[in-house]
Motif scaffolding. Sequence first.
Motif, short mmCIF file in Angstrom:
data_model
loop_
_atom_site.label_atom_id
_atom_site.label_comp_id
_atom_site.label_asym_id
_atom_site.label_seq_id
_atom_site.Cartn_x
_atom_site.Cartn_y
_atom_site.Cartn_z
N LEU A 121 4.91 18.71 0.40
CA LEU A 121 4.02 17.60 0.12
C LEU A 121 2.88 17.65 1.12
O LEU A 121 3.10 17.96 2.29
N ASN A 122 1.67 17.37 0.65
CA ASN A 122 0.56 17.33 1.59
C ASN A 122 -0.20 16.02 1.45
O ASN A 122 -0.10 15.33 0.43
N ILE A 123 -0.93 15.71 2.49
CA ILE A 123 -1.66 14.45 2.54
C ILE A 123 -2.65 14.34 1.37
O ILE A 123 -2.84 13.26 0.83
N SER A 124 -3.25 15.45 0.96
CA SER A 124 -4.24 15.37 -0.13
C SER A 124 -3.59 14.91 -1.44
O SER A 124 -4.22 14.22 -2.23
N GLU A 125 -2.33 15.26 -1.68
CA GLU A 125 -1.64 14.79 -2.88
C GLU A 125 -1.43 13.28 -2.83
O GLU A 125 -1.62 12.57 -3.82
N ILE A 126 -1.06 12.79 -1.66
CA ILE A 126 -0.87 11.35 -1.49
C ILE A 126 -2.22 10.63 -1.65
O ILE A 126 -2.32 9.61 -2.33
N ASP A 127 -3.25 11.18 -1.04
CA ASP A 127 -4.58 10.59 -1.15
C ASP A 127 -5.03 10.56 -2.62
O ASP A 127 -5.56 9.55 -3.08
N SER A 128 -4.79 11.64 -3.35
CA SER A 128 -5.15 11.69 -4.77
C SER A 128 -4.42 10.61 -5.56
O SER A 128 -4.99 9.98 -6.46
N TYR A 129 -3.14 10.41 -5.23
CA TYR A 129 -2.39 9.35 -5.92
C TYR A 129 -3.07 8.01 -5.71
O TYR A 129 -3.31 7.26 -6.65
N PHE A 130 -3.37 7.68 -4.46
CA PHE A 130 -3.98 6.38 -4.18
C PHE A 130 -5.39 6.28 -4.75
O PHE A 130 -5.80 5.19 -5.16
N LEU A 131 -6.13 7.37 -4.80
CA LEU A 131 -7.45 7.35 -5.44
C LEU A 131 -7.31 7.01 -6.92
O LEU A 131 -8.13 6.27 -7.48
N SER A 132 -6.26 7.51 -7.57
CA SER A 132 -6.04 7.20 -8.99
C SER A 132 -5.66 5.73 -9.18
O SER A 132 -5.76 5.22 -10.29
N GLN A 133 -5.25 5.09 -8.11
CA GLN A 133 -4.87 3.68 -8.16
C GLN A 133 -5.94 2.79 -7.51
O GLN A 133 -5.67 1.66 -7.15
N SER A 134 -7.15 3.31 -7.36
CA SER A 134 -8.18 2.63 -6.56
C SER A 134 -8.56 1.26 -7.08
O SER A 134 -9.12 0.45 -6.34
N SER A 135 -8.25 0.95 -8.31
CA SER A 135 -8.54 -0.40 -8.81
C SER A 135 -7.64 -1.43 -8.13
O SER A 135 -7.94 -2.61 -8.14
N ARG A 136 -6.56 -0.96 -7.52
CA ARG A 136 -5.65 -1.85 -6.80
C ARG A 136 -5.97 -1.75 -5.31
O ARG A 136 -5.31 -1.04 -4.57
N LYS A 137 -7.01 -2.44 -4.85
CA LYS A 137 -7.40 -2.37 -3.45
C LYS A 137 -6.25 -2.83 -2.55
O LYS A 137 -5.96 -2.23 -1.54
N LYS A 138 -5.66 -3.92 -2.90
CA LYS A 138 -4.47 -4.41 -2.20
C LYS A 138 -3.40 -4.54 -3.26
O LYS A 138 -3.67 -4.85 -4.41
N TRP A 139 -2.18 -4.27 -2.88
CA TRP A 139 -1.09 -4.32 -3.83
C TRP A 139 -0.42 -5.68 -3.81
O TRP A 139 -0.27 -6.30 -2.77
N SER A 140 -0.01 -6.13 -4.98
CA SER A 140 0.78 -7.35 -5.04
C SER A 140 2.19 -6.95 -5.42
O SER A 140 2.41 -6.22 -6.37
N TYR A 141 3.11 -7.40 -4.62
CA TYR A 141 4.51 -7.11 -4.86
C TYR A 141 5.14 -8.34 -5.46
O TYR A 141 4.50 -9.38 -5.61
N LYS A 142 6.40 -8.23 -5.84
CA LYS A 142 7.09 -9.42 -6.29
C LYS A 142 6.98 -10.46 -5.18
O LYS A 142 6.97 -10.14 -4.00
N ASN A 143 6.91 -11.73 -5.57
CA ASN A 143 6.75 -12.80 -4.60
C ASN A 143 7.98 -12.90 -3.72
O ASN A 143 9.09 -13.17 -4.20
N LEU A 144 7.80 -12.66 -2.43
CA LEU A 144 8.90 -12.63 -1.49
C LEU A 144 9.63 -13.97 -1.42
O LEU A 144 10.86 -14.02 -1.38
N ARG A 145 8.90 -15.07 -1.45
CA ARG A 145 9.52 -16.40 -1.42
C ARG A 145 10.40 -16.62 -2.65
O ARG A 145 11.54 -17.06 -2.54
#
Length: 150
Positions: free
Chosen positions: A112-136
Amino acid sequence: DCLEIEPLKNTEILLFGADFSIVRNDRSITPLPFLSLTEFASIIHESTWAIVRGEVSFITTIAIGTPFFWDMYKEIGGYHHEQAWEFLDWTRCDDNYRNIFDRLNGQIPWGLNISEIDSYFLSQSSRKKWSYKNLREELEKYIDKYYISL
């Protein structure tokens, strides 16, 4: 099995508390010592994405909402499958994320290389911040399952 850390175009890579011998003479890869929680949180807040390891880093990154991969600490006796499955379910991730997560955590053979991880996140760039299930809400469900209501 290893994570290849190569320079990324127009990107600064910060390695906290890492084995600095893996860093070649490249100005875009900066090894840093462990930081205070405030300093770490400030950097994670400004980061495009991260790879975190420990639980404190994990919780900090979740609270801030920065996209990340979790390189889980391996417990005595090996990989903690149930915790990984719960995390992947909680993040509502896609199959590509699961594949990289499993490879990063040694569950399937990998290089695995950093460029693959970076490419994954670039493909998800519409999600600037992620929302997870509500912890509360998740915590309330867990407590309610034991017939104690909040």
